[in-house]
Design an enzyme around this catalytic site. Structure first.
Site, PDB file in Angstrom:
ATOM      1  CE  LYS A   1      -1.713   2.836   2.850  1.00  0.00           C
ATOM      2  NZ  LYS A   1      -1.735   4.060   2.018  1.00  0.00           N
TER       3      LYS A   1
ATOM      4  CD  GLU B   1      -2.940   8.201   2.350  1.00  0.00           C
ATOM      5  OE1 GLU B   1      -1.986   7.405   2.247  1.00  0.00           O
ATOM      6  OE2 GLU B   1      -3.590   8.342   3.401  1.00  0.00           O
TER       7      GLU B   1
ATOM      8  N   GLY C   1       5.436   7.790   9.753  1.00  0.00           N
ATOM      9  CA  GLY C   1       5.600   8.606  10.953  1.00  0.00           C
ATOM     10  C   GLY C   1       5.485   7.784  12.230  1.00  0.00           C
TER      11      GLY C   1
ATOM     12  N   GLY D   1       3.204   4.566  13.100  1.00  0.00           N
ATOM     13  CA  GLY D   1       3.976   3.356  13.380  1.00  0.00           C
ATOM     14  C   GLY D   1       3.556   2.702  14.685  1.00  0.00           C
TER      15      GLY D   1
ATOM     16  CD  GLU E   1      13.218   4.622   8.294  1.00  0.00           C
ATOM     17  OE1 GLU E   1      12.670   5.402   9.113  1.00  0.00           O
ATOM     18  OE2 GLU E   1      13.782   4.996   7.257  1.00  0.00           O
TER      19      GLU E   1
ATOM     20  CB  CYS F   1      13.584   8.900   7.444  1.00  0.00           C
ATOM     21  SG  CYS F   1      14.565   7.859   6.370  1.00  0.00           S
TER      22      CYS F   1
ATOM     23  CD  GLU G   1      10.927  12.709  10.919  1.00  0.00           C
ATOM     24  OE1 GLU G   1      11.892  12.086  10.489  1.00  0.00           O
ATOM     25  OE2 GLU G   1       9.774  12.224  10.984  1.00  0.00           O
TER      26      GLU G   1
HETATM   27  O1  TXE Z   1       2.806   9.629   7.574  1.00  0.00           O
HETATM   28  P1  TXE Z   1       2.018   8.289   7.852  1.00  0.00           P
HETATM   29  P2  TXE Z   1       2.314  11.105   7.305  1.00  0.00           P
HETATM   30  C1  TXE Z   1       7.067  11.519   9.317  1.00  0.00           C
HETATM   31  C2  TXE Z   1       7.214  12.996   9.056  1.00  0.00           C
HETATM   32  C3  TXE Z   1       5.823  13.416   8.727  1.00  0.00           C
HETATM   33  C4  TXE Z   1       5.030  12.523   9.650  1.00  0.00           C
HETATM   34  C5  TXE Z   1       3.606  12.282   9.248  1.00  0.00           C
HETATM   35  O2  TXE Z   1       7.650  13.650  10.217  1.00  0.00           O
HETATM   36  O3  TXE Z   1       5.591  14.777   8.980  1.00  0.00           O
HETATM   37  O4  TXE Z   1       5.719  11.301   9.629  1.00  0.00           O
HETATM   38  O5  TXE Z   1       3.550  11.905   7.879  1.00  0.00           O
HETATM   39  C6  TXE Z   1      -0.149   4.795   6.005  1.00  0.00           C
HETATM   40  N1  TXE Z   1      -2.613   1.824   9.406  1.00  0.00           N
HETATM   41  N2  TXE Z   1       7.424  10.701   8.171  1.00  0.00           N
HETATM   42  O6  TXE Z   1       1.110  11.436   8.121  1.00  0.00           O
HETATM   43  O7  TXE Z   1       0.597   8.531   8.189  1.00  0.00           O
HETATM   44  C7  TXE Z   1      -0.241   5.969   5.063  1.00  0.00           C
HETATM   45  O8  TXE Z   1      -1.372   5.835   4.222  1.00  0.00           O
HETATM   46  C8  TXE Z   1      -1.768   1.482   8.415  1.00  0.00           C
HETATM   47  C9  TXE Z   1       8.688  10.011   8.260  1.00  0.00           C
HETATM   48  O9  TXE Z   1       2.208  11.305   5.852  1.00  0.00           O
HETATM   49  O10 TXE Z   1       2.846   7.534   8.808  1.00  0.00           O
HETATM   50  C10 TXE Z   1       1.075   5.882   4.334  1.00  0.00           C
HETATM   51  O11 TXE Z   1       0.997   4.884   3.339  1.00  0.00           O
HETATM   52  N3  TXE Z   1      -1.193   2.380   7.599  1.00  0.00           N
HETATM   53  C11 TXE Z   1       8.742   8.900   7.289  1.00  0.00           C
HETATM   54  C12 TXE Z   1       2.027   5.430   5.456  1.00  0.00           C
HETATM   55  O12 TXE Z   1       1.189   4.906   6.474  1.00  0.00           O
HETATM   56  C13 TXE Z   1      -1.468   3.671   7.791  1.00  0.00           C
HETATM   57  C14 TXE Z   1       8.242   9.213   5.935  1.00  0.00           C
HETATM   58  C15 TXE Z   1       2.876   6.533   6.045  1.00  0.00           C
HETATM   59  O13 TXE Z   1       2.047   7.600   6.402  1.00  0.00           O
HETATM   60  C16 TXE Z   1      -2.343   4.088   8.817  1.00  0.00           C
HETATM   61  C17 TXE Z   1       6.990   9.922   5.974  1.00  0.00           C
HETATM   62  C18 TXE Z   1      -2.917   3.092   9.646  1.00  0.00           C
HETATM   63  N4  TXE Z   1      -3.740   3.399  10.657  1.00  0.00           N
HETATM   64  C19 TXE Z   1       6.638  10.658   7.068  1.00  0.00           C
HETATM   65  N5  TXE Z   1      -2.411   5.432   8.778  1.00  0.00           N
HETATM   66  C20 TXE Z   1      10.077   8.190   7.239  1.00  0.00           C
HETATM   67  N6  TXE Z   1      10.286   7.253   8.171  1.00  0.00           N
HETATM   68  O14 TXE Z   1      10.872   8.409   6.371  1.00  0.00           O
HETATM   69  C21 TXE Z   1      -1.631   5.862   7.766  1.00  0.00           C
HETATM   70  N7  TXE Z   1      -1.058   4.802   7.144  1.00  0.00           N
END
Ligand code: TXE
Length: 505
Positions: A183, A186, A237, A241, A258, A292, A393
């Site tokens: 997945k 989006e 995030g 996570g 991660e 990240c 972050e």
């Molecule tokens: O990430 P999300 P977001 C950090 C960065 C950013 C913050 C939030 O600080 O500002 O995270 O970003 C899916 N069950 N990183 O809100 O929500 C979602 O659809 C299962 C660091 O955009 O964590 C997407 O595919 N999955 C990071 C994925 O999780 C779910 C890179 C990541 O989105 C879900 C990006 C759920 N309940 C943001 N809810 C890095 N480690 O590099 C959402 N998702």
């Protein structure tokens, strides 16, 4: 103003389930928007829980009855090599899609595709040599550790490196013999859908790879909670996570996480300041800080603080913002309006906490950039070490600088965060770097550099930055279950039970 956007062949904007592109069960669609122009790039099928269910069923059948988990390492490696060849053939297409979808420069996107192909080649090589090991070979007894595929896995990826993050999961999962449902975020599904086309063209059997686009709260949550999914590999995030880990824990499924971090870049008094200044900029402004491992927290020894800040400030002011497809551009927009607002909030918070805004922090005045979610590269000085901005972050083009007394002071500040993904140390003394690395509780420590990574080395975090590792041998192990196989070529009698205790004694 931006030049002309590239016009790559777009992938079929549907779900990829059981070897075919199909609409979502309820026909819903989502607009995918270009962060540079604000225009809609594609209307992609919006999957839901029913689609996740269909995809998991396909992956489960492919695992339980299909040829892939039973293919030899040589056969799997050959397919991964074919994928790498196709990625290299289609590099411009993938790069253009990634730049349109994420806003990063075409140069960065091309590098991503090159590295992604290399990740497939690495895991192709590794699976051929890493078949397990011998624990004991004693007479007729042979004890072996074998690596079996972990099963059906859910792969959930973020928007900052859509293709690259997918490859860090897809390549080892396939090498291990797993089947999966992927997945993508989006916000950025295009290169993941194009990757599905590539996997099909390479000859991957139906049902092994499935891609369901849609929201995290529907598709993502359904995948994580599905009892047929044996492992979840998630990048995103920290808050999400934690939710993913909790849901997986409910049914005792394996997870790999991660989750990003707050990454210190420490410059000591004896550092090569020319190189340190170059890399301090690269550490945080690469992909507008949406990395990240961004080195967003610069900790500089008192003796060289002012000189380094002056060198950096001159360069920050000169960074060219623009569309990723304009060859003159050094930094593109942020991913979304919401994300820019979040980063701007951190810039305000840093000032409330006592930092001085030296440069940037605003939206650019250039009307040619008005349609994108740009933010000027930002330099904040004197960030207090005990505030939120020093720990959380920001994920944007924001460099904060703290003046430190010495290495001990720097290490104490670096350690005072909950995260531990990556850190840099600049000094001419190897002994100092080694001593620092021992105390830095971070998954990667760079000495006199920032950002290099490659498929042979593990990637992941200490503390709340994650669970498990990607890349390297550990990155393959995540998708394998170790099986102890005990072989006895000369079975003996056992007197343990039911023989009247004759031999007990
Ligand atoms: O990430 P999300 P977001 C950090 C960065 C950013 C913050 C939030 O600080 O500002 O995270 O970003 C899916 N069950 N990183 O809100 O929500 C979602 O659809 C299962 C660091 O955009 O964590 C997407 O595919 N999955 C990071 C994925 O999780 C779910 C890179 C990541 O989105 C879900 C990006 C759920 N309940 C943001 N809810 C890095 N480690 O590099 C959402 N998702």
């Amino acid at each position: 103003m931006h030049g002309r956007p590239p016009e790559p062949m777009f992938p079929t904007p549907e779900l990829f389930v059981d070897g075919a592109f199909v609409p979502s069960a309820d026909g819903a669609r989502r607009s995918v928007v270009c962060p540079t122009t604000g225009r809609t790039l594609a209307e992609v099928a919006e999957g839901g829980a029913a689609d996740a269910d269909r995809a998991v069923r396909a992956a489960r059948t492919a695992f339980d009855h299909g040829p892939w988990p039973r293919a030899t390492p040589r056969e799997r490696a050959a397919l991964l090599e074919r994928v790498a060849d196709l990625l290299e053939r289609d590099r411009e297409r993938f790069a253009a899609l990634e730049t349109l979808d994420t806003g990063k420069t075409l140069g960065e996107s091309r590098d991503d595709v090159t590295q992604v192909a290399d990740v497939f080649r690495y895991f192709a090589a590794l699976i051929r040599v890493d078949g397990g090991h011998v624990n004991r070979a004693e007479g007729a007894v042979l004890s072996l550790t074998l690596a079996r595929p972990a099963g059906v896995v859910a792969l959930i990826t973020p928007w900052n490196y859509p293709l690259l993050q997918a490859s860090w999961k897809v390549a080892p999962a396939l090498a291990a013999g797993c089947t999966f449902v992927l997945k993508p975020s989006e916000l950025t599904p295009l290169t993941t859908l194009a990757l599905a086309e590539t996997l099909a063209e390479a000859g991957l059997p139906s049902g092994v790879a499935n891609v369901v686009t849609g929201a995290g709260t529907s598709v993502g949550a359904a995948l994580v909670e599905d009892p047929r999914v044996e492992m979840v590999s998630f990048t995103g995030g920290l808050a999400t996570g934690r939710r993913v880990a909790q849901a997986a824990a409910q049914r005792a499924a394996k997870v790999a996480l991660e989750l990003g971090g707050k990454n210190p870049n420490i410059v000591l008094a004896d550092a090569d300041l020319d190189a340190a200044a170059d890399h301090a900029l690269e550490a945080v402004f690469f992909h507008a800080g949406q990395v990240c491992s961004a080195g967003s927290r610069l900790l500089v020894a008192d003796e060289v603080h002012d000189e380094l800040v002056e060198r950096i400030a001159g360069r920050v002011a000169a960074i060219r913002l623009g569309a990723g497809w304009d060859p003159a551009t050094e930094m593109g927009p942020l991913i979304s309006a919401e994300h820019r607002a979040k980063v701007e909030g951190y810039v305000r918070l840093a000032q409330e906490e006592g930092a001085e805004l030296r440069l940037g922090g605003r939206r650019p005045a250039d009307p040619g950039l008005g349609d994108g979610w740009y933010l000027e590269p930002t330099l904040l000085l004197g960030l207090p070490p005990d505030g939120r901005v020093a720990r959380e972050e920001v994920f944007g083009p924001v460099l904060t600088v703290e003046r430190v007394r010495d290495l001990d002071d720097a290490l104490a500040r670096a350690d005072a965060t909950d995260t531990g993904l990556a850190a840099g140390v600049w000094t001419r003394e190897l002994a100092t770097a080694l001593a620092a690395a021992e105390r830095l509780r971070f998954g990667t420590v760079w000495w006199n550099d920032f950002h290099p990574y490659f498929p042979e080395a593990p990637w992941g975090g200490f503390k709340t930055s994650g669970v498990g590792r990607e890349l390297g041998r550990a990155g393959l192990r995540e998708f394998q279950e170790e099986q102890h196989l005990y072989l006895n070529g000369r079975p003996g009698r056992s007197d343990a039970f039911g023989r009247g205790g004759a031999r007990r004694g």
